[in-house]
Design an enzyme around this catalytic site. Structure first.
Site, PDB file in Angstrom:
ATOM      1  N   GLU A 479      -7.543  81.502  42.787  1.00 55.12           N
ATOM      2  CA  GLU A 479      -6.671  81.854  41.656  1.00 55.12           C
ATOM      3  C   GLU A 479      -5.970  83.184  41.902  1.00 55.12           C
ATOM      4  O   GLU A 479      -4.813  83.362  41.508  1.00 55.12           O
ATOM      5  CB  GLU A 479      -7.467  81.886  40.339  1.00 55.12           C
ATOM      6  CG  GLU A 479      -8.135  80.562  39.954  1.00 55.12           C
ATOM      7  CD  GLU A 479      -7.192  79.360  39.963  1.00 55.12           C
ATOM      8  OE1 GLU A 479      -5.972  79.530  39.811  1.00 55.12           O
ATOM      9  OE2 GLU A 479      -7.688  78.227  40.175  1.00 55.12           O
ATOM     10  N   HIS A 482      -2.862  82.680  43.898  1.00 52.86           N
ATOM     11  CA  HIS A 482      -1.712  82.337  43.056  1.00 52.86           C
ATOM     12  C   HIS A 482      -1.148  83.591  42.401  1.00 52.86           C
ATOM     13  O   HIS A 482       0.072  83.804  42.356  1.00 52.86           O
ATOM     14  CB  HIS A 482      -2.123  81.360  41.950  1.00 52.86           C
ATOM     15  CG  HIS A 482      -2.344  79.948  42.418  1.00 52.86           C
ATOM     16  ND1 HIS A 482      -1.414  79.278  43.172  1.00 52.86           N
ATOM     17  CD2 HIS A 482      -3.372  79.085  42.222  1.00 52.86           C
ATOM     18  CE1 HIS A 482      -1.871  78.052  43.427  1.00 52.86           C
ATOM     19  NE2 HIS A 482      -3.054  77.923  42.865  1.00 52.86           N
ATOM     20  N   HIS A 485       0.731  85.738  44.763  1.00 46.82           N
ATOM     21  CA  HIS A 485       1.993  85.060  45.084  1.00 46.82           C
ATOM     22  C   HIS A 485       3.016  85.370  43.985  1.00 46.82           C
ATOM     23  O   HIS A 485       4.174  85.687  44.253  1.00 46.82           O
ATOM     24  CB  HIS A 485       1.737  83.553  45.189  1.00 46.82           C
ATOM     25  CG  HIS A 485       2.932  82.744  45.600  1.00 46.82           C
ATOM     26  ND1 HIS A 485       2.953  81.385  45.520  1.00 46.82           N
ATOM     27  CD2 HIS A 485       4.149  83.098  46.063  1.00 46.82           C
ATOM     28  CE1 HIS A 485       4.121  80.933  45.934  1.00 46.82           C
ATOM     29  NE2 HIS A 485       4.877  81.960  46.266  1.00 46.82           N
TER      30      HIS A 485
END
Ligand SMILES: [Zn+2]
Length: 605
Positions: A479, A482, A485
């Site tokens: 997670e 993500h 990112h």
């Protein structure tokens, strides 16, 4: 590696002393992440007076703010629509489209999150109402031919203002979204697409509900082992799960056969779903639903996807045979059946690990894992995760943490809110939510992204520090892959920011981070016993890391098989073969174990 650690320390000190950003914000410098996350305190009252609103949005001091924000967004959207349709507009078209999309997404994404995460009923109701209103606005915009025509014209003839390659690409993505709803079709066909979309949405939901439903079967003739395991109502037995971890092979087998037995309702729903998806794709001008779904992905089209899957199948075949041999040996040389796989692989993995899970968890306190993530991000990207005090009213529960993501030279990049602890009513999936996407602003500053990382860590206050099992460490790293990112994908347009990229690219940074959670060179730098502060012993570390490779081939082969099935279901209309017959046929080619007659594991959960 000690040298490496000193570098992190030096950088951290540099940030604390010299970053202008740190002087401006309320960063708690004295406490390391480990202390904060190991003993989470519920000190943040979210209904105090003189508070800030949710996510620092002033209007959201009270739930009524959602109504204000909704009205404001509506007015903003109308202004953008007018600007787009004005022949004398003064700006690049894609910039206005992105701003329109930003207004809607900022409210819709945040409201959607609050709807599922907040514990106060008034906030839930107001955010739900807000989601419905935004959906209505979006539906209206999706059928606005003037918007579509402006976009189409810019793509065909070019914009009257400078249009870069990036502008064109984002324009095409907006156009594609429009065409997904059939706006380019004649009215009768367009209405057909809307009807199909609604039917697909409802059928999809019904299919999911049917797949999760326990099986209710006549008790007559069922073996004792099953009757003892599950509860009954009068003469019916309720089988709610397949008992895949049971030590009793007979129970595993009969539970599997009952739980996954052919189910006319689910099969019919699946047939309807696939048929309508195929009709939808044909109406919109695609050869199949898979072609439609893969457009704008890295994979591009079903031909490339099948080429990749076939190559992978060839590579995996001999490796998975070895895995099944290992399982067979552990099964006293009895044939391995589908109901044995989960039980056997778990047992073999546990034996391989040698130590109990709690022994491993003692080396993975949540705080140490957060320090580990910080160390990795610092080394890879020159960024730090800094704890920032959350103000009363800013969070949606009492144990929400806020991390400022800062780059050594560029300063603040965005915020990650951490909602890590299990509570009643919270969704069970570990996930990453974008609350606000990043984008370039007209004054050359940047709209910093805001995201939430949600986990479901179980922790009781008098249990000592928060400890994670190795699987949960991987989820945390995934997670955060993500989240980072979202922080680092600093695109000009929010429409393609961070995880809003092609769907098959979106999982790449998160899966990459999982590898950092399983690399001995990395783990040994942060995995320390919560009491003794000793690093994880070499033997445990080796066992832990090598356990990740156990059954990697057979587990990947199962995912490969599901992917192939998905491709076949969505690439051609089902003609003579039923979904279950097709499954049996493909299972021979793409999976190591045969299909069990009259079972439909592919449509069970
Ligand atoms: Zn993911």
């Amino acid at each position: 590696m000690d040298k490496l650690r000193n570098m992190i320390l030096r950088k951290t000190v540099y940030d604390i002393r010299h970053s202008g950003y740190l002087k401006r914000c309320n960063v708690t410098l004295a406490k390391p992440l480990s202390e904060l996350f190991n003993y989470p305190k519920s000190k943040f009252k979210f209904f105090a007076k003189n508070q800030t609103g949710l996510f620092g949005i002033h209007e959201l001091i009270s739930f009524e703010g959602f109504y204000t924000l909704k009205e404001r967004t509506q007015i903003e959207c109308d202004d953008f629509v007018n600007e787009i349709c004005n022949p004398n507009r003064k700006r690049n078209l894609v910039t206005i489209f992105d701003q329109l999309s930003n207004s809607l997404c900022c409210l819709a994404d945040m409201a959607e999150f609050i709807r599922t995460a907040h514990s106060d009923k008034s906030f839930i109701a107001a955010s739900e109402d807000c989601c419905i209103s935004i959906n209505t606005i979006v539906e209206r915009l999706n059928t606005n031919k003037d918007l579509y025509t402006s976009l189409k014209q810019v793509i065909t003839d070019g914009d009257k203002y400078l249009m870069t390659e990036e502008d064109r690409h984002v324009c095409e993505l907006f156009l594609f979204d429009f065409e997904l709803n059939g706006i380019h079709l004649e009215e009768k066909k367009r209405q057909y697409v809307v009807d199909l979309n609604n039917f697909i949405l409802i059928t999809g939901q019904q299919f999911m509900i049917a797949a999760e439903k326990p099986r209710v079967v006549d008790r007559t003739g069922l073996p004792d082992v099953l009757l003892k395991e599950y509860s009954s109502i009068v003469d019916k037995l309720i089988v709610g799960h397949p008992s895949s971890q049971s030590e009793d092979p007979i129970l595993r087998e009969v539970a599997f056969k009952v739980f996954y037995s052919s189910n006319a309702e689910s099969e019919q729903l699946l047939d309807n779903l696939l048929e309508c998806r195929h009709k939808l794709a044909l109406t919109c001008g695609f050869p199949s639903y898979a072609h439609r779904a893969l457009k704008n992905s890295i994979a591009e089209n079903p031909i490339f996807v099948m080429e990749f899957l076939d190559t992978l199948n060839t590579e995996l075949r001999t490796r998975s045979v070895i895995d099944y041999k290992t399982m067979k040996k552990a099964n006293n040389n009895n044939t391995v059946s589908p109901w044995d796989v989960q039980y056997l692989t778990n047992r073999i993995k546990q034996n391989h690990l040698k130590y109990a899970m709690i022994d491993y968890a003692s080396y993975f306190s949540l705080g140490d894992c957060m320090e580990g993530l910080n160390m990795i991000f610092n080394q890879l990207y020159d960024i730090n995760l800094l704890f920032e005090d959350i103000k009363p009213g800013e969070g949606w529960d009492e144990r929400i943490y806020k991390l400022a993501v800062t780059h050594r030279t560029e300063g603040l990049l965005g915020y990650i809110y951490c909602d890590f602890f299990e509570r009643t009513g919270k969704l069970h999936n570990d996930s990453h939510y974008v609350i606000k996407g990043g984008r370039q602003l007209s004054d050359d500053s940047y709209q910093n992204p805001i995201v939430v990382v949600m986990l479901n860590v179980v922790w009781r206050e008098n249990n000592g520090p928060v400890l994670l099992h190795p699987g949960s460490v991987e989820n945390l790293f995934h997670e955060f892959g993500h989240a980072i990112h979202s922080m680092l994908g600093r695109t000009r347009y929010q429409h393609v920011n961070g995880t809003r990229c092609a769907t098959d690219l979106a999982e790449f940074p998160s899966v990459l981070m999982e590898y950092y959670a399983t690399q001995p060179q990395v783990i040994k730098h942060y995995a320390k016993h919560y009491k003794t502060r000793q690093p994880i012993p070499e033997d445990m570390l080796k066992k832990l890391c090598s356990s990740k490779c156990l059954f990697a081939a057979s587990e990947m082969q199962l995912q490969l098989f599901y992917s192939v099935l998905d491709q076949y279901y969505h690439t051609r209309p089902l003609q003579t073969l039923s979904t279950t017959d097709l499954l049996g046929k493909l299972q021979v080619e793409y999976y190591g174990l045969p299909h069990i007659k009259n079972t439909v594991k592919h449509i069970g959960m």
